[in-house]
Design an enzyme around this catalytic site. Sequence first.
Site, PDB file in Angstrom:
ATOM      1  N   ASP A   1      27.658 -24.953  59.516  1.00 54.41           N
ATOM      2  CA  ASP A   1      26.351 -24.281  59.513  1.00 54.41           C
ATOM      3  C   ASP A   1      25.280 -25.344  59.338  1.00 54.41           C
ATOM      4  O   ASP A   1      24.765 -25.563  58.230  1.00 54.41           O
ATOM      5  CB  ASP A   1      26.321 -23.212  58.413  1.00 54.41           C
ATOM      6  CG  ASP A   1      27.272 -22.070  58.736  1.00 54.41           C
ATOM      7  OD1 ASP A   1      27.340 -21.669  59.925  1.00 54.41           O
ATOM      8  OD2 ASP A   1      27.966 -21.596  57.829  1.00 54.41           O
TER       9      ASP A   1
ATOM     10  N   LYS B   1      34.178 -24.469  62.861  1.00 55.09           N
ATOM     11  CA  LYS B   1      33.555 -23.204  63.266  1.00 55.09           C
ATOM     12  C   LYS B   1      32.095 -23.455  63.648  1.00 55.09           C
ATOM     13  O   LYS B   1      31.343 -24.057  62.870  1.00 55.09           O
ATOM     14  CB  LYS B   1      33.629 -22.195  62.112  1.00 55.09           C
ATOM     15  CG  LYS B   1      33.058 -20.834  62.469  1.00 55.09           C
ATOM     16  CD  LYS B   1      33.287 -19.832  61.351  1.00 55.09           C
ATOM     17  CE  LYS B   1      32.209 -19.840  60.307  1.00 55.09           C
ATOM     18  NZ  LYS B   1      30.878 -19.429  60.761  1.00 55.09           N
TER      19      LYS B   1
ATOM     20  N   ASP C   1      31.969 -18.545  66.343  1.00 55.61           N
ATOM     21  CA  ASP C   1      31.738 -17.392  65.445  1.00 55.61           C
ATOM     22  C   ASP C   1      30.355 -16.797  65.730  1.00 55.61           C
ATOM     23  O   ASP C   1      29.419 -16.972  64.967  1.00 55.61           O
ATOM     24  CB  ASP C   1      31.839 -17.899  63.995  1.00 55.61           C
ATOM     25  CG  ASP C   1      31.534 -16.820  62.964  1.00 55.61           C
ATOM     26  OD1 ASP C   1      31.746 -15.635  63.258  1.00 55.61           O
ATOM     27  OD2 ASP C   1      31.083 -17.185  61.852  1.00 55.61           O
TER      28      ASP C   1
ATOM     29  N   LYS D   1      30.081 -13.452  66.471  1.00 51.55           N
ATOM     30  CA  LYS D   1      30.165 -12.056  66.004  1.00 51.55           C
ATOM     31  C   LYS D   1      29.447 -11.114  66.970  1.00 51.55           C
ATOM     32  O   LYS D   1      28.511 -10.394  66.612  1.00 51.55           O
ATOM     33  CB  LYS D   1      29.537 -11.911  64.614  1.00 51.55           C
ATOM     34  CG  LYS D   1      30.145 -12.792  63.542  1.00 51.55           C
ATOM     35  CD  LYS D   1      29.525 -12.521  62.191  1.00 51.55           C
ATOM     36  CE  LYS D   1      29.973 -13.475  61.111  1.00 51.55           C
ATOM     37  NZ  LYS D   1      29.451 -14.860  61.253  1.00 51.55           N
TER      38      LYS D   1
ATOM     39  N   ASP E   1      27.680  -5.286  70.676  1.00 45.91           N
ATOM     40  CA  ASP E   1      26.774  -4.707  71.684  1.00 45.91           C
ATOM     41  C   ASP E   1      27.565  -3.640  72.437  1.00 45.91           C
ATOM     42  O   ASP E   1      28.683  -3.299  72.032  1.00 45.91           O
ATOM     43  CB  ASP E   1      26.277  -5.839  72.611  1.00 45.91           C
ATOM     44  CG  ASP E   1      24.881  -5.581  73.163  1.00 45.91           C
ATOM     45  OD1 ASP E   1      24.634  -4.458  73.651  1.00 45.91           O
ATOM     46  OD2 ASP E   1      24.044  -6.491  73.113  1.00 45.91           O
TER      47      ASP E   1
ATOM     48  N   THR F   1      28.450  -5.596  77.844  1.00 44.69           N
ATOM     49  CA  THR F   1      27.735  -6.810  77.406  1.00 44.69           C
ATOM     50  C   THR F   1      28.626  -7.670  76.514  1.00 44.69           C
ATOM     51  O   THR F   1      28.683  -8.900  76.656  1.00 44.69           O
ATOM     52  CB  THR F   1      26.456  -6.393  76.637  1.00 44.69           C
ATOM     53  OG1 THR F   1      25.680  -5.554  77.490  1.00 44.69           O
ATOM     54  CG2 THR F   1      25.643  -7.592  76.207  1.00 44.69           C
TER      55      THR F   1
ATOM     56  N   THR G   1      31.690 -10.751  54.016  1.00 42.61           N
ATOM     57  CA  THR G   1      32.047 -11.123  52.635  1.00 42.61           C
ATOM     58  C   THR G   1      30.822 -11.234  51.726  1.00 42.61           C
ATOM     59  O   THR G   1      30.959 -11.370  50.514  1.00 42.61           O
ATOM     60  CB  THR G   1      32.812 -12.452  52.618  1.00 42.61           C
ATOM     61  OG1 THR G   1      32.033 -13.433  53.319  1.00 42.61           O
ATOM     62  CG2 THR G   1      34.174 -12.322  53.278  1.00 42.61           C
TER      63      THR G   1
ATOM     64  N   ARG H   1      29.917 -24.441  52.927  1.00 41.18           N
ATOM     65  CA  ARG H   1      29.169 -25.284  51.992  1.00 41.18           C
ATOM     66  C   ARG H   1      30.004 -26.057  50.986  1.00 41.18           C
ATOM     67  O   ARG H   1      29.664 -27.230  50.712  1.00 41.18           O
ATOM     68  CB  ARG H   1      28.087 -24.426  51.308  1.00 41.18           C
ATOM     69  CG  ARG H   1      26.972 -24.048  52.283  1.00 41.18           C
ATOM     70  CD  ARG H   1      26.146 -22.870  51.823  1.00 41.18           C
ATOM     71  NE  ARG H   1      26.869 -21.617  51.967  1.00 41.18           N
ATOM     72  CZ  ARG H   1      26.343 -20.415  51.758  1.00 41.18           C
ATOM     73  NH1 ARG H   1      25.066 -20.315  51.400  1.00 41.18           N
ATOM     74  NH2 ARG H   1      27.064 -19.321  51.924  1.00 41.18           N
TER      75      ARG H   1
HETATM   76  O1  LIG Z   1      32.358 -11.925  56.551  1.00 43.45           O
HETATM   77  C1  LIG Z   1      31.986 -13.070  56.876  1.00 43.45           C
HETATM   78  C2  LIG Z   1      32.035 -13.517  58.188  1.00 43.45           C
HETATM   79  C3  LIG Z   1      31.650 -14.788  58.468  1.00 43.45           C
HETATM   80  N1  LIG Z   1      31.240 -15.626  57.511  1.00 43.45           N
HETATM   81  C4  LIG Z   1      30.870 -17.006  57.893  1.00 43.45           C
HETATM   82  O2  LIG Z   1      31.726 -17.929  57.202  1.00 43.45           O
HETATM   83  C5  LIG Z   1      30.994 -19.048  56.760  1.00 43.45           C
HETATM   84  C6  LIG Z   1      31.101 -19.158  55.266  1.00 43.45           C
HETATM   85  O3  LIG Z   1      30.358 -20.257  54.809  1.00 43.45           O
HETATM   86  P1  LIG Z   1      30.257 -20.660  53.272  1.00 43.45           P
HETATM   87  O4  LIG Z   1      29.273 -21.776  53.271  1.00 43.45           O
HETATM   88  O5  LIG Z   1      31.645 -21.092  52.868  1.00 43.45           O
HETATM   89  O6  LIG Z   1      29.794 -19.479  52.512  1.00 43.45           O
HETATM   90  C7  LIG Z   1      29.574 -18.877  57.273  1.00 43.45           C
HETATM   91  O7  LIG Z   1      29.472 -19.597  58.471  1.00 43.45           O
HETATM   92  C8  LIG Z   1      29.443 -17.399  57.553  1.00 43.45           C
HETATM   93  O8  LIG Z   1      28.599 -17.149  58.653  1.00 43.45           O
HETATM   94  C9  LIG Z   1      31.186 -15.203  56.207  1.00 43.45           C
HETATM   95  O9  LIG Z   1      30.795 -15.948  55.287  1.00 43.45           O
HETATM   96  N2  LIG Z   1      31.581 -13.928  55.919  1.00 43.45           N
END
Ligand SMILES: O=c1ccn([C@@H]2O[C@H](COP(=O)(O)O)[C@@H](O)[C@H]2O)c(=O)[nH]1
Length: 233
Positions: free
Chosen positions: A12, A34, A61, A63, A66, A70, A121, A212
Amino acid sequence: MPCNSPIIVALDLPDMAAAVTMADRLDPAQCRLKVGKELFTATGPAIVEALQSKGFEVFLDLKFHDIPNTTASAVRSAAELSVWMVNVHASGGRRMMEACREVLERRSGPRPLLTAVTVLTSLEQEDLQEVGIDIEPMVQVQRLARLTQDCGLDGVVCSAREAKALRNALSEDFKLVTPGIRPDDASVDDQKRIVTPRQAMENGSSYLVIGRPITRAEDPAAAVSDILDSLNS
Ligand SMILES: O=c1ccn([C@@H]2O[C@H](COP(=O)(O)O)[C@@H](O)[C@H]2O)c(=O)[nH]1
């Protein structure tokens, strides 16, 4: 060489330079990478190619959520990038998920794994209530995971808190991709349904998505190694 590690590092990060610098500090034998909405929006498909050329398998990722046509077309475009995994939202429903599976089945050559997000989550019961879902996350996750398996997808994204129940209820090879992973000493950030790496594997996770705690570590490669060691100790 195929990667045997369960760790998927969430890149990220804001741009190509930051992502490539991070990838150069990591080892494709120890983790997959990812690419999510921030990085892909900034760089487009070039980042996928750049990471693959360094030997990494890439989970795209985005997600998708739609209407069936699409979403399935977006999944097909992702497959054309030769990504290892691509995902949609299970709440897009049966017809959407089946259209995505079918579009991949019609392609020749290697197919990405197709997974579906159940309940993010970062959400807990009160958050679900506010959007009109009056059940516990565990119940909603189980419902969406059964639907996802029924639609022929390869697995779901869920919290490792739900992994044990899903492992018992779903087929053995159904993939459980679990973000919200936090080593004991890590900051929780915006996650709610968190689990340690070791507990997640014990619960039956197939893959641990970790952002992170690795990308903000002073030494990201050492953070990956420490987590892998914690799984074997
Ligand atoms: O339910 C979900 C789906 C996707 N994510 C993604 O995972 C990573 C988690 O990053 P951290 O920095 O370890 O928190 C992030 O890219 C989310 O978009 C998720 O956290 N929960």
